[in-house]
Design a protein around this motif. Structure first.
Motif, short mmCIF file in Angstrom:
data_model
loop_
_atom_site.label_atom_id
_atom_site.label_comp_id
_atom_site.label_asym_id
_atom_site.label_seq_id
_atom_site.Cartn_x
_atom_site.Cartn_y
_atom_site.Cartn_z
N LEU A 44 0.81 -1.23 0.00
CA LEU A 44 0.00 0.00 0.00
C LEU A 44 0.85 1.28 0.00
CD1 LEU A 44 -2.78 -1.00 2.55
CD2 LEU A 44 -3.01 -0.72 0.08
N HIS A 45 2.15 1.13 -0.24
CA HIS A 45 3.07 2.26 -0.10
C HIS A 45 3.37 2.95 -1.43
CE1 HIS A 45 6.00 4.63 2.04
NE2 HIS A 45 7.02 4.16 1.36
N GLN A 46 2.77 2.48 -2.52
CA GLN A 46 3.19 2.92 -3.86
C GLN A 46 2.41 4.15 -4.34
OE1 GLN A 46 5.89 1.32 -4.59
NE2 GLN A 46 5.44 0.04 -2.80
N GLU A 47 2.96 4.74 -5.40
CA GLU A 47 2.37 5.97 -5.96
C GLU A 47 0.90 5.81 -6.33
OE1 GLU A 47 3.24 9.24 -9.49
OE2 GLU A 47 4.49 7.45 -9.38
N ASP A 48 0.56 4.71 -7.05
CA ASP A 48 -0.82 4.61 -7.51
C ASP A 48 -1.81 4.46 -6.35
OD1 ASP A 48 0.07 2.09 -6.93
OD2 ASP A 48 -0.48 1.17 -8.84
N ASP A 49 -1.36 3.84 -5.24
CA ASP A 49 -2.24 3.74 -4.06
C ASP A 49 -2.63 5.13 -3.58
OD1 ASP A 49 -2.04 0.85 -3.69
OD2 ASP A 49 0.05 1.26 -3.20
N TYR A 50 -1.66 6.03 -3.52
CA TYR A 50 -1.91 7.37 -3.00
C TYR A 50 -2.66 8.24 -4.00
CZ TYR A 50 0.38 6.45 1.30
OH TYR A 50 0.64 5.93 2.54
N VAL A 51 -2.20 8.25 -5.23
CA VAL A 51 -2.79 9.16 -6.22
C VAL A 51 -4.25 8.78 -6.49
CG1 VAL A 51 -2.61 9.96 -8.60
CG2 VAL A 51 -0.55 9.75 -7.20
N ASP A 52 -4.52 7.48 -6.69
CA ASP A 52 -5.90 7.07 -6.98
C ASP A 52 -6.83 7.41 -5.81
OD1 ASP A 52 -5.00 6.10 -9.36
OD2 ASP A 52 -5.14 3.97 -8.84
N ARG A 53 -6.37 7.15 -4.59
CA ARG A 53 -7.24 7.40 -3.44
C ARG A 53 -7.46 8.88 -3.20
NH1 ARG A 53 -6.52 2.30 0.51
NH2 ARG A 53 -5.90 0.83 -1.12
N LEU A 54 -6.41 9.69 -3.39
CA LEU A 54 -6.58 11.14 -3.23
C LEU A 54 -7.50 11.71 -4.32
CD1 LEU A 54 -2.97 12.21 -2.21
CD2 LEU A 54 -5.03 12.62 -0.85
N ASN A 55 -7.40 11.16 -5.53
CA ASN A 55 -8.23 11.66 -6.64
C ASN A 55 -9.71 11.33 -6.45
OD1 ASN A 55 -6.12 12.86 -7.97
ND2 ASN A 55 -5.79 11.16 -9.40
N HIS A 56 -10.00 10.30 -5.66
CA HIS A 56 -11.39 9.87 -5.48
C HIS A 56 -11.86 10.01 -4.04
CE1 HIS A 56 -10.10 7.77 -9.20
NE2 HIS A 56 -11.32 8.02 -9.59
N VAL A 57 -11.15 10.80 -3.23
CA VAL A 57 -11.39 10.80 -1.78
C VAL A 57 -12.78 11.34 -1.42
CG1 VAL A 57 -10.23 13.05 -1.40
CG2 VAL A 57 -10.37 11.39 0.47
N GLY B 155 -19.27 10.79 3.22
CA GLY B 155 -20.15 10.63 2.06
C GLY B 155 -20.04 11.71 1.00
N LYS B 156 -19.15 12.70 1.21
CA LYS B 156 -19.00 13.79 0.23
C LYS B 156 -17.67 13.67 -0.51
CE LYS B 156 -21.58 17.39 2.72
NZ LYS B 156 -21.49 16.93 4.13
N PHE B 157 -17.71 13.91 -1.83
CA PHE B 157 -16.50 13.94 -2.64
C PHE B 157 -15.73 15.23 -2.31
CE2 PHE B 157 -14.41 15.36 -6.63
CZ PHE B 157 -13.56 14.28 -6.83
N VAL B 158 -14.50 15.10 -1.83
CA VAL B 158 -13.77 16.28 -1.33
C VAL B 158 -12.43 16.52 -2.03
CG1 VAL B 158 -14.85 16.33 0.96
CG2 VAL B 158 -12.81 14.91 0.58
N ALA B 159 -12.17 15.76 -3.11
CA ALA B 159 -10.85 15.86 -3.75
C ALA B 159 -10.53 17.26 -4.27
CB ALA B 159 -10.75 14.84 -4.90
N ASP B 160 -11.58 18.06 -4.54
CA ASP B 160 -11.35 19.42 -5.04
C ASP B 160 -11.37 20.47 -3.94
OD1 ASP B 160 -11.01 18.59 -7.66
OD2 ASP B 160 -13.18 18.61 -8.04
N GLN B 161 -11.49 20.01 -2.67
CA GLN B 161 -11.43 20.94 -1.54
C GLN B 161 -10.08 20.82 -0.85
OE1 GLN B 161 -14.72 20.20 1.13
NE2 GLN B 161 -16.15 19.92 -0.56
N GLU B 162 -9.67 21.89 -0.15
CA GLU B 162 -8.44 21.83 0.63
C GLU B 162 -8.67 21.04 1.91
OE1 GLU B 162 -5.78 22.42 -0.64
OE2 GLU B 162 -5.97 24.06 -2.05
N PRO B 163 -7.66 20.36 2.44
CA PRO B 163 -6.28 20.32 1.94
C PRO B 163 -6.03 19.24 0.89
CG PRO B 163 -6.41 19.16 4.03
CD PRO B 163 -7.81 19.65 3.73
N PHE B 164 -7.10 18.53 0.46
CA PHE B 164 -6.92 17.41 -0.47
C PHE B 164 -6.46 17.88 -1.85
CE2 PHE B 164 -10.27 16.53 2.60
CZ PHE B 164 -9.69 15.47 3.28
#
Length: 306
Positions: A128-141, A145-154
Motif C-alpha cells: 500500500l506504499h506505492q504511488e498509484d495507491d496514494y494518487v488514486d485514493r486522493l483523486n477519489h477521496v 459521504g461527500k467527494f472532497v478531492a477538489d477541496q483543501e487540503p486534499f
C-alpha cells in the motif's frame, strides 16, 4: 480534559493559567504534505509559529479494511515503521471505494498524531506504499459521504503528490513532468548528497507567478537507507529532544554542503511548502519543525535556515 496539553487558556488544569505562551516564531515553512511517512519524535512536533501548534497541509496514509465486518486492517507499512507519534498536522487515512477518515488540526483537534493505531488485527502492508495507491485514493477521496478531492487540503495534496513521487526520477524526467502537470512551476534547484551507498536527491520547485516554493525530499530509494528507518532511539536535534535518530542523521547530512546552494534560492520564495513520500515525508516533519522552531542560535537551525 478539554484542551489538556494543548495550552488551553481556560485556566484548568491550573498550570495552563500559569504558563506564558511563548511568542510565535517566524514561519519559514508554511505547509507540509506527506504520503506514507514514518513518524518522527517521542512527543509530537509542534509548529512554534502557530498558536495551535499545527503545521498546515496534510499527512496521508493508506489503509484497506477487509473481513466480513471490516475488522482486519492493512496499513501502509512505512506509516507504522516505528512507535513514535507524527507531528501535529491534519491527517487523512485513505480508503479505496469507501469513506476516508479526515482529522483536522486546530485549537480543538490535533490531527491524530497517534494514527495509524496498532492492534491485534492491524497488519503492515508494503503493497500500500506505492504511488498509484496514494494518487488514486486522493483523486477519489470522500469524507462523510461527500467527494472532497477538489477541496483543501486534499486539492493541494493531490497537486504536490506529483513532486513527492517524481523525486525518485531523473532530473530531466522530473523537470518535464513538472512543466506538463504543474503549469507555471519549474525546477529551480536539485542537489544530490551522496554518502556511501546513499543518494539523497532534494528538489526545489517554484511557481513563477506566486513565487511560492516546494522543497521535496526523496523517500528511501536504496537499501542503504533502511537503516535510517530501523535505527530507533531518540536524540537531540535543533533544540528538540527524542527525535528519531535515523531521520535526524539523514536531515543533518542532507543540510550540509549540498544544501548551501538552496539557501539563496529559498530567500527568493514567497512561501515554502515541504513535500515528501515515505522517508521524505519524515524528513519534512523534522525539517519544518526545525525551520519554524525559532531556535536561531542552534547549529542545526543555522545549517538549514534561510
Amino acid at each position: 480534559g478539554e484542551g489538556e496539553g494543548r495550552g488551553s487558556s481556560a485556566g484548568w488544569p491550573w498550570w495552563n493559567a500559569a504558563t506564558t505562551p511563548r511568542p510565535l516564531t517566524t514561519e519559514l515553512v508554511s505547509e507540509v504534505y506527506t504520503y506514507g511517512a514514518p513518524a518522527t519524535k517521542a512527543e509530537p512536533f509542534r509548529n512554534a509559529a502557530r498558536a495551535d501548534g499545527c503545521f498546515k497541509g496534510l499527512r496521508s496514509y493508506t489503509e484497506d479494511r477487509i473481513g466480513a465486518f471490516k475488522e482486519i486492517k492493512q496499513v501502509d507499512a512505512a506509516a507504522m515503521n516505528n512507535y513514535y507519534p507524527h507531528a501535529l498536522t491534519p491527517s487523512v487515512c485513505l480508503h479505496w471505494q469507501e469513506d476516508s477518515y479526515y482529522t483536522p488540526c486546530n485549537e480543538a483537534e490535533d490531527g491524530h498524531p497517534d494514527w495509524p493505531m496498532r492492534g491485534a488485527q492491524v497488519y503492515e502492508e508494503w503493497r500500500l506504499h506505492q504511488e498509484d495507491d496514494y494518487v488514486d485514493r486522493l483523486n477519489h477521496v470522500t469524507v462523510d459521504g461527500k467527494f472532497v478531492a477538489d477541496q483543501e487540503p486534499f486539492k493541494s495534496a493531490r497537486f504536490y503528490s506529483i513532486l513527492a513521487f517524481k523525486s525518485y526520477d531523473t532530473t530531466q524526467n522530473a523537470a518535464s513532468a513538472i512543466s506538463e502537470k504543474m503549469p507555471g512551476w519549474r525546477l529551480v534547484g536539485k542537489s544530490t548528497d551522496v554518502h556511501g551507498l546513499d543518494e539523497d536527491p532534494v528538489m526545489l520547485v517554484q511557481d513563477t507567478t506566486s513565487m511560492d516554493c516546494a522543497v521535496v525530499f526523496a523517500g528511501t530509494n536504496d537499501f542503504g537507507e533502511l537503516s535510517s528507518s530501523t535505527t530507533q532511539y531518540g536524540t537531540g536535534y535543533c533544540g528538540f529532544e527524542n527525535v528519531h535518530v535515523g531521520y535526524r542523521n539523514e536531515l543533518w547530512t542532507i543540510t550540509g554542503d549540498a544544501w548551501k546552494p538552496f539557501v539563496p534560492l529559498l530567500e527568493q520564495c514567497n512561501r515554502v511548502i515541504c513535500v515528501g513520500h515515505s522517508l521524505g515525508g519524515a524528513l519534512c516533519e523534522v525539517f519544518a519543525a526545525c525551520a519554524n522552531s525559532g531556535n536561531v542560535t542552534d547549529p542545526d537551525y543555522k545549517r538549514l535556515a534561510w
